[in-house]
Design a protein around this motif. Structure first.
Motif, PDB file in Angstrom:
ATOM      1  N   ASP A  48      11.130  34.636  70.164  1.00 48.34           N
ATOM      2  CA  ASP A  48       9.674  34.933  69.835  1.00 48.34           C
ATOM      3  C   ASP A  48       9.700  36.338  69.163  1.00 48.34           C
ATOM      4  O   ASP A  48      10.854  37.061  69.139  1.00 48.34           O
ATOM      5  CB  ASP A  48       8.938  35.235  71.225  1.00 48.34           C
ATOM      6  N   ASP A  49       9.133  36.608  67.985  1.00 49.18           N
ATOM      7  CA  ASP A  49       8.980  37.680  67.329  1.00 49.18           C
ATOM      8  C   ASP A  49       7.823  38.539  67.969  1.00 49.18           C
ATOM      9  O   ASP A  49       7.021  38.227  68.169  1.00 49.18           O
ATOM     10  CB  ASP A  49       8.714  37.731  65.816  1.00 49.18           C
ATOM     11  N   VAL A  50       8.308  40.212  68.401  1.00 47.66           N
ATOM     12  CA  VAL A  50       7.486  40.682  69.063  1.00 47.66           C
ATOM     13  C   VAL A  50       7.477  41.879  68.311  1.00 47.66           C
ATOM     14  O   VAL A  50       8.177  42.325  67.624  1.00 47.66           O
ATOM     15  CB  VAL A  50       7.912  41.077  70.535  1.00 47.66           C
ATOM     16  N   GLN A  51       6.290  42.766  68.678  1.00 47.08           N
ATOM     17  CA  GLN A  51       5.926  44.102  68.401  1.00 47.08           C
ATOM     18  C   GLN A  51       6.094  45.090  69.146  1.00 47.08           C
ATOM     19  O   GLN A  51       6.240  44.570  70.378  1.00 47.08           O
ATOM     20  CB  GLN A  51       4.623  44.188  67.497  1.00 47.08           C
ATOM     21  N   LYS A  52       6.452  46.550  68.904  1.00 51.92           N
ATOM     22  CA  LYS A  52       6.593  47.382  70.045  1.00 51.92           C
ATOM     23  C   LYS A  52       5.537  47.578  70.711  1.00 51.92           C
ATOM     24  O   LYS A  52       4.206  47.600  70.426  1.00 51.92           O
ATOM     25  CB  LYS A  52       6.861  48.755  69.263  1.00 51.92           C
ATOM     26  N   GLY A  53       5.511  47.570  72.155  1.00 53.08           N
ATOM     27  CA  GLY A  53       4.590  47.473  73.216  1.00 53.08           C
ATOM     28  C   GLY A  53       3.976  46.451  73.697  1.00 53.08           C
ATOM     29  O   GLY A  53       3.131  46.222  74.582  1.00 53.08           O
ATOM     30  N   ASP A  54       4.533  45.035  73.032  1.00 56.11           N
ATOM     31  CA  ASP A  54       3.996  43.875  73.450  1.00 56.11           C
ATOM     32  C   ASP A  54       4.672  43.751  75.050  1.00 56.11           C
ATOM     33  O   ASP A  54       5.841  43.923  75.265  1.00 56.11           O
ATOM     34  CB  ASP A  54       4.493  42.671  72.618  1.00 56.11           C
ATOM     35  N   VAL A  55       3.669  42.972  75.839  1.00 55.68           N
ATOM     36  CA  VAL A  55       4.173  42.685  77.208  1.00 55.68           C
ATOM     37  C   VAL A  55       4.905  41.454  77.253  1.00 55.68           C
ATOM     38  O   VAL A  55       4.634  40.392  76.775  1.00 55.68           O
ATOM     39  CB  VAL A  55       2.960  42.466  78.069  1.00 55.68           C
ATOM     40  N   LEU A  56       6.218  41.488  77.906  1.00 52.67           N
ATOM     41  CA  LEU A  56       6.961  40.234  78.090  1.00 52.67           C
ATOM     42  C   LEU A  56       6.942  39.695  79.449  1.00 52.67           C
ATOM     43  O   LEU A  56       7.314  38.402  79.599  1.00 52.67           O
ATOM     44  CB  LEU A  56       8.477  40.995  77.664  1.00 52.67           C
ATOM     45  N   ALA A  57       6.887  40.810  80.450  1.00 51.86           N
ATOM     46  CA  ALA A  57       6.808  39.966  81.712  1.00 51.86           C
ATOM     47  C   ALA A  57       6.000  40.698  82.809  1.00 51.86           C
ATOM     48  O   ALA A  57       5.713  42.027  82.385  1.00 51.86           O
ATOM     49  CB  ALA A  57       8.067  39.571  82.471  1.00 51.86           C
ATOM     50  N   ALA A  58       5.608  40.477  83.859  1.00 50.53           N
ATOM     51  CA  ALA A  58       4.942  41.231  85.087  1.00 50.53           C
ATOM     52  C   ALA A  58       5.885  41.133  86.077  1.00 50.53           C
ATOM     53  O   ALA A  58       6.423  40.186  86.667  1.00 50.53           O
ATOM     54  CB  ALA A  58       3.566  40.782  85.383  1.00 50.53           C
ATOM     55  N   LEU A  59       6.195  42.367  86.818  1.00 50.12           N
ATOM     56  CA  LEU A  59       7.125  42.616  88.020  1.00 50.12           C
ATOM     57  C   LEU A  59       6.419  43.352  88.967  1.00 50.12           C
ATOM     58  O   LEU A  59       5.659  44.105  88.874  1.00 50.12           O
ATOM     59  CB  LEU A  59       8.202  43.284  87.443  1.00 50.12           C
ATOM     60  N   GLU A  60       6.936  42.895  90.102  1.00 48.15           N
ATOM     61  CA  GLU A  60       6.349  43.653  91.368  1.00 48.15           C
ATOM     62  C   GLU A  60       7.190  44.436  92.051  1.00 48.15           C
ATOM     63  O   GLU A  60       8.361  43.942  92.453  1.00 48.15           O
ATOM     64  CB  GLU A  60       5.780  42.738  92.233  1.00 48.15           C
TER      65      GLU A  60
END
Length: 394
Positions: free
Chosen positions: A182-194
Motif C-alpha cells: 500500500d502507498d501511504v501518506q504521512k499521518g495515515d493510520v496503519l493500525a489501532a493498539l491498546e
C-alpha cells in the motif's frame, strides 16, 4: 569482167610491194609510217585514237564525278551516318548501369559523379535520395573519447528514507488498516493498539509518505514495544551499491557520474556518494554507493543492474560518430565521397564511448567522410549485391 578483177588485184599487189620496199627509209609518207613517227597506233582502223587528248579524258572523268552516287553501294557515308546516329543515341535501353544508379549531385562527391563508375564499387545517389537519407559529410577532426568501464551493481533500500514502525508500549493489536504494497501518506493510520497497562487505545501512523514493504502483526496479538510492526520506504529514492574491482579504485572519486542500465535497457543516472575504504570478504571488491532519485520500477530494491563509469578521457587525432563506422565483411569501414560516388574505406578503431569512436588508421585529419547516413549506404551496397572491395581502400 573476170579479167578486170584480175588486173585490179595485180595492181594492188604491186602497190603493196612498193610500199614495203620504201617503208622505214624515212621518206615514206604512208599512214603506218606517219603513225609510228607520232608514237601512235599502226594497225589499220586504229589510226586517230591517239588524237583523243588529255582534255577529253578529263572531261569524261568530270562527268563521272558529277554522277549521282546515291544509287551505288558506297559504305563510308552509310557508316558515318550510323556513327552519328549512335553518338546521339539514347542508351537507356541498353545494359548500361549509369542511369539506374544516379550520380550524387552533392559537391563533395566530385565532378565525375554523373559517369557510370560502377566497376569501382562507388555508391551513387540522386539528389532526392541524398536528401531523403539525410547524408551529412564532415571533415575528420580531433576530439576526446571517454574510456568507460562497466561494473556490477545491486539496488538496495535507501535506509535514510525507510522507516520502521513499532508500538510505544507493550500493547494488544485491536485493528489493522494497511497491507504490504500500500502507498501511504504521512499521518495515515496503519493500525489501532491498546495499551496493556492503561487499556487506552491509540493509533499507529505513517511517519512519511512511501510504500509499506513489510508487515508483522495480527489482530489480538500482544506486541512488545521493540517489535517492528511496519516498514514504510520511499522507493523513489534507492541506493545503488557498485562492486568496484581493486585495479580501478584509484580512478574513482566521490561526485563522479554513473549510468545505471537495467535488464530491460532502462537507464538511470547517479553520482558516487562514497567509496568504502575496505574490501568485502565475500566479493573481494570495494563498494561505491550512489543514490538514485525518482527511480523507476526497473530499479527496485533487490534488482541487479550494470553501472557504467567513465574512468578516463583520452584525446585522439581523429574522432568520428559511432554511426559513421560500419562493418563490411568483418572489417570496420567509413564511407568517403569521391568522383565515383561513396566508397567504403577500411579503418582501424581505438577507444569508443556512447557517442564517438577513435580512428587510429585509414582516415586522416581533414579527410571528408559520411558522418550521418552511413548505415543506409551500407544497406544499399549489401542489397544491390555490390562488391565492397571494388575500389576499397586498404
Amino acid at each position: 569482167m573476170k579479167k578486170l578483177i584480175v588486173y585490179m588485184a595485180l595492181f594492188m599487189a604491186g602497190v603493196l610491194v612498193v610500199e614495203a620496199q620504201t617503208c622505214g627509209t624515212g621518206d615514206c609518207a604512208c599512214a603506218s609510217c606517219l603513225a609510228k613517227e607520232k608514237g601512235g597506233f599502226s594497225l589499220p582502223g586504229l589510226q586517230g585514237l591517239e588524237e583523243m587528248d588529255a582534255p577529253a579524258v578529263e572531261a569524261a572523268h568530270d562527268d563521272h564525278a558529277d554522277h549521282d552516287h546515291a544509287g551505288h553501294a558506297h559504305a563510308a557515308p552509310a557508316v558515318e551516318a550510323d556513327h552519328d546516329d549512335h553518338a546521339g543515341h539514347d542508351h537507356a535501353g541498353h545494359a548500361h548501369t549509369a542511369p539506374a544508379v544516379e550520380a550524387v549531385p552533392h559537391e563533395e562527391v566530385g565532378d565525375h559523379a554523373g559517369h557510370d563508375h560502377g566497376a569501382v564499387g562507388g555508391i551513387q545517389l540522386s539528389q532526392t535520395m541524398f536528401d531523403q537519407i539525410g547524408i551529412q559529410i564532415r571533415g575528420a577532426q580531433a576530439g576526446t573519447v571517454a574510456k568507460s568501464v562497466v561494473f556490477p551493481a545491486e539496488i538496495k533500500l535507501n535506509r535514510d528514507t525507510t522507516a520502521a514502525i513499532s508500538p510505544r508500549y507493550t500493547s494488544i493489536v485491536r485493528k489493522v488498516y494497511a497491507e504490504i504494497g500500500d502507498d501511504v501518506q504521512k499521518g495515515d493510520v496503519l493500525a489501532a493498539l491498546e495499551n496493556r497497562e492503561t487499556m487506552a487505545v491509540y493509533d499507529v501512523t505513517a511517519p512519511h509518505a512511501g510504500t509499506i514493504i513489510s508487515k508483522d502483526l495480527a489482530v489480538g496479538e500482544v506486541v512488545a514495544d521493540d517489535k517492528t510492526l511496519f516498514e514504510v520506504a520511499d522507493l523513489a529514492s534507492v541506493w545503488a551499491d557498485i562492486n568496484i574491482f581493486p585495479q580501478y579504485q584509484h580512478l574513482l572519486a566521490k561526485g563522479m557520474e554513473v549510468n545505471f542500465i537495467a535488464r530491460d535497457g532502462c537507464v538511470a543516472n547517479g553520482q558516487i556518494k562514497y567509496i568504502s575504504p575496505i574490501i568485502s570478504h565475500e566479493t573481494r571488491t570495494f563498494t561505491a554507493r550512489c543514490v538514485l532519485k525518482d527511480a523507476r520500477t526497473d530499479f527496485t530494491p533487490g534488482a541487479f543492474v550494470r553501472a557504467q563509469i567513465v574512468v578516463e578521457t583520452v584525446s585522439a587525432s581523429v574522432v568520428v560518430p559511432r554511426e559513421a563506422v560500419q562493418m563490411l565483411d568483418g572489417e570496420s569501414v567509413v564511407f568517403v565521397p569521391s568522383a565515383n560516388g561513396f566508397i567504403p574505406e577500411s579503418v582501424s578503431t581505438g577507444l569508443a564511448d556512447e557517442q564517438n569512436i577513435e580512428i587510429t588508421q585509414g582516415l586522416q585529419p581533414g579527410s571528408r567522410y559520411v558522418a550521418v547516413g552511413a548505415f543506409s549506404l551500407k544497406a544499399q551496397m549489401v542489397t544491390s549485391g555490390m562488391d565492397p572491395h571494388a575500389g576499397h581502400g586498404h
